[in-house]
Design an enzyme around this catalytic site. Structure first.
Site, short mmCIF file in Angstrom:
data_model
loop_
_atom_site.label_atom_id
_atom_site.label_comp_id
_atom_site.label_asym_id
_atom_site.label_seq_id
_atom_site.Cartn_x
_atom_site.Cartn_y
_atom_site.Cartn_z
N THR A 95 -18.42 22.63 -26.47
CA THR A 95 -16.88 22.27 -25.67
C THR A 95 -16.79 23.59 -24.75
O THR A 95 -16.63 23.22 -23.70
CB THR A 95 -15.90 22.34 -26.86
OG1 THR A 95 -16.19 21.49 -27.85
CG2 THR A 95 -14.56 21.93 -26.04
N GLN A 155 -11.12 9.62 -32.77
CA GLN A 155 -11.91 10.01 -31.58
C GLN A 155 -11.15 9.27 -30.54
O GLN A 155 -11.66 9.78 -29.27
CB GLN A 155 -13.23 9.81 -31.93
CG GLN A 155 -13.77 10.20 -33.11
CD GLN A 155 -14.28 11.60 -32.97
OE1 GLN A 155 -14.14 12.45 -32.06
NE2 GLN A 155 -14.50 12.33 -33.95
N HIS A 209 -11.38 10.57 -19.77
CA HIS A 209 -12.67 10.96 -19.05
C HIS A 209 -13.60 9.88 -18.90
O HIS A 209 -14.30 9.96 -17.88
CB HIS A 209 -13.28 12.24 -20.12
CG HIS A 209 -14.61 12.66 -19.50
ND1 HIS A 209 -14.61 13.07 -18.18
CD2 HIS A 209 -15.71 13.26 -20.17
CE1 HIS A 209 -15.64 13.79 -18.09
NE2 HIS A 209 -16.50 13.77 -19.08
N LYS A 269 -22.87 6.38 -16.50
CA LYS A 269 -21.39 6.57 -16.96
C LYS A 269 -20.93 5.27 -17.38
O LYS A 269 -19.91 5.17 -18.05
CB LYS A 269 -20.41 7.07 -15.63
CG LYS A 269 -20.75 8.55 -15.20
CD LYS A 269 -20.88 9.49 -16.38
CE LYS A 269 -21.54 10.67 -16.17
NZ LYS A 269 -21.66 11.74 -17.26
N HIS A 279 -10.84 11.32 -24.24
CA HIS A 279 -11.96 10.60 -24.27
C HIS A 279 -11.87 9.45 -23.53
O HIS A 279 -12.72 9.22 -22.74
CB HIS A 279 -12.00 10.13 -25.84
CG HIS A 279 -13.17 9.03 -25.87
ND1 HIS A 279 -14.58 9.73 -26.07
CD2 HIS A 279 -13.33 7.91 -25.88
CE1 HIS A 279 -15.33 8.40 -25.97
NE2 HIS A 279 -14.62 7.61 -26.08
#
Length: 279
Positions: A202, A136, A144, A118, A141
């Site tokens: 997704t 983006q 998370h 991560k 994004h």
């Protein structure tokens, strides 16, 4: 006040899993917090520095990076599966094995690798900035990527194994598919015809959060020797991701499809009106 903070911080350090304390980025929350602050700084400063510059060509880097992440994710999926299978893990209720047995340490190590992956994945954001793909850099994004490092720091610090394994196992499998998609996409436009399945990717991401939420909800209401505080954190976090990914799915697939359909209908009506005028 200062003494209370010192005692609280001391408790964070000393009440963890002694087996993982010596591992990279685990003992104290300070290093991972500094990494997170650097991450936020890059997000703030990066686009400004790139504003008057050309996008950086990262094609070779992205190909190597994405397929390397496929391999790492596949390795972690295998290790989670093998460790759980050999330890006869229960899918319904599995306490953490804090012993130093080979299987317990194997599970703890793959939990650490998952946590470290991560940290590696923060590069996704940096690549977007260098390529000037600022569209983006959505809240989803950043949220998370930024929160997963803290969730799994806590996971490795306090519960390296047990119920935690299911989240790591499912997410590793999803990331095999996800980074495969990104790797193929990085190869160039010639691969576009083979990448029709982004929408289903997704859906797969959403499905994993639903499974984790259901699993965690069950464990909040049964007598299982696993910290309920961790279950509550995972439950709340999974719900937040279901909401955010559902919104992403709607905005990028359902809303766009609806807009295209409306546009086609308007064009069709305009043609019909022109034909009536001509006749």
């Amino acid at each position: 006040m200062w003494q209370k903070l010192q005692l609280f911080y001391k408790g964070i350090l000393q009440n963890g899993d002694y087996r993982t304390d010596g591992w990279l980025l685990v003992y104290s929350p300070v290093p991972i917090s500094l990494i997170f602050l650097c991450y936020l700084l890059i997000i703030w400063v990066g686009p400004k520095l790139m504003r008057k510059r050309q996008p950086v060509n990262l094609k070779p880097v992205l190909i190597v990076y994405n397929f390397a992440m496929v391999c790492l994710s596949a390795y972690m999926f295998y290790e989670f599966t093998a460790s759980a299978w050999l330890s006869r893990y229960s899918l319904l209720c599995q306490p953490v094995d804090y012993s130093e047995s080979p299987l317990a340490m194997r599970m703890a190590r793959v939990c650490w690798w998952f946590y470290f992956s991560k940290v590696i994945e923060l590069n996704d954001t940096i690549f977007f900035i260098l390529r000037k793909k600022n569209g983006q850099l959505t809240f989803l994004h950043i949220y998370h990527h930024g929160t997963m490092i803290f969730n799994w720091w806590a996971g490795v610090k306090y519960v390296a194994g047990g119920q935690s394994f299911l989240t790591g196992l499912i997410n590793s499998l999803v990331h095999v598919v996800m980074y495969m998609y990104y790797g193929l996409s990085a190869l160039g436009p010639s691969m576009s015809k083979y990448l029709w399945w982004k929408r289903y990717l997704t859906s797969l991401q959403l499905l994993q959060f639903v499974i984790v939420t259901i699993h965690t909800t069950f464990n909040m209401f049964v007598d299982c020797d696993f910290p309920n505080s961790m279950n509550m954190v995972v439950f709340a976090y999974s719900l937040s991701l279901i909401v955010l990914f559902s919104n992403f799915y709607y905005q990028n697939y359902l809303a766009k499809t609806k807009a295209k359909k409306t546009k086609r209908e308007r064009r069709q009506k305009a043609r019909e009106m022109e034909m009536k005028k001509e006749s």
